[in-house]
Design an enzyme around this catalytic site. Sequence first.
Site, short mmCIF file in Angstrom:
data_model
loop_
_atom_site.label_atom_id
_atom_site.label_comp_id
_atom_site.label_asym_id
_atom_site.label_seq_id
_atom_site.Cartn_x
_atom_site.Cartn_y
_atom_site.Cartn_z
CB SER A 86 -0.94 -0.02 1.23
OG SER A 86 -1.83 0.96 0.97
CG ASP A 110 7.58 5.16 -12.10
OD1 ASP A 110 7.97 4.07 -12.23
OD2 ASP A 110 6.21 5.05 -11.89
CE LYS A 144 -4.99 -2.14 0.87
NZ LYS A 144 -5.10 -0.85 0.51
#
Length: 425
Positions: free
Chosen positions: A280, A291, A305
């Site tokens: 999460s 990224d 998740k």
Amino acid sequence: MAFQPGALNSAAYANDQNTYRQLNLFGDVFERVRADYVEPTDDSKLVENAINGMLTSLDPHSSYMTPKTFRDMQVQTRGEFGGLGIEVTMENGFVKVVTPIDDTPASRAGMRPNDYITHIDGTPILGMTLSDAVDKMRGPSNSAVTLTVIRKGVDEPFEVKLTRAIITIKSVRYNREGDIGYIRITSFNEQTSDLLGAAIADLSKQIGNARLKGYIIDMRNNPGGLLDQAISVSDDFIDGGEIVSTRGRHAEDTQRYNARSGDITRGKPIIVLVNGGSASASEIVAGALQDHRRATVLGTRSFGKGSVQTIIPLGSDGALRLTTARYYTPAGRSIQAKGIEPDIIVTQTDPDDEKTSDKQANAIGEAALPGHLANEEGDEQSGSDSFVPKDKAEDRQLLYAIDLLNGVRKNAAFIGGTTSSAMAN
């Protein structure tokens, strides 16, 4: 086929009529249970269980919270609550440990991710709801509770005796590893971002910015927490650009969260540690830094998740925890039932697994949960090992990260320090 005016309205009307018939069916069943069940029933419990059944059939993370569990949740996100210090979910009728929280009765007693709890003080869990089981594990501070545990690699169930305590979650811990700053983030509660800022400032002062070689951000077995804290933590390291986006059922529900200018580490190299217990909010941070090529992610595939739960208060009747959106990394990746793939894979072997031929005995992941929300692209992946040794000398992932920052070990995937927010294409 020629379009028939009113056809859509007629279809919608028929659908509504069918829904009302189903609700009438529920009413009929409810009345029959009240009137004819072998023992008197509690009307509020019947309705509560019916609501919870509806929600838990959607996905593993939607549920109904009674007024008590809603209050407990609010206390927990503030970083202090009573109990054993254990994150759990329900699987196959038993309580499954997601992760024990550092420095709590559960972690001190040796509870591990993927342990199954079958009995509480000798009472079988089978047939209980997750809320009922959690309530039985909670109790006054200094009171004792005995859990019966099944662990893969161990032939017989065994008992673990714990003493309940007031759990104060200090979600950030840190120490100096030579000229490297080591920071462990155990969860994302209301204190996390502030504690992280204080840790960075203290480590920079202890080591000296000129000598400081970089930071290790350890989020292994971090089950997540508050979305705004994950965004704030990511913002501390990223000098602009998108952190995460959430997309719901309707296009107008899409939200994007962007970083502000500034990097509190002054561009120092960062290594993020993740494993199968990182879920999460911790995946949001790892995905954003990966990224933006702001950090090297090291370890094993994270939990997966990638959904957002909205807490909807229901006044005096508790609250609804409802999955309302998926979240996506800055590059548009969905992590749901897939997880974050590390830049550098370093496995960590649990000694108990060496006794079995099943080397994935400790594998967990969102994709393995019954009824999980599917990945839209169908690219689902199983989870990974979540074992972290207590002895630093046996912690292969941590030692690998330290060697990278010290220059003792080389790896082409390692990203040095940068102040750029340019994202990899």
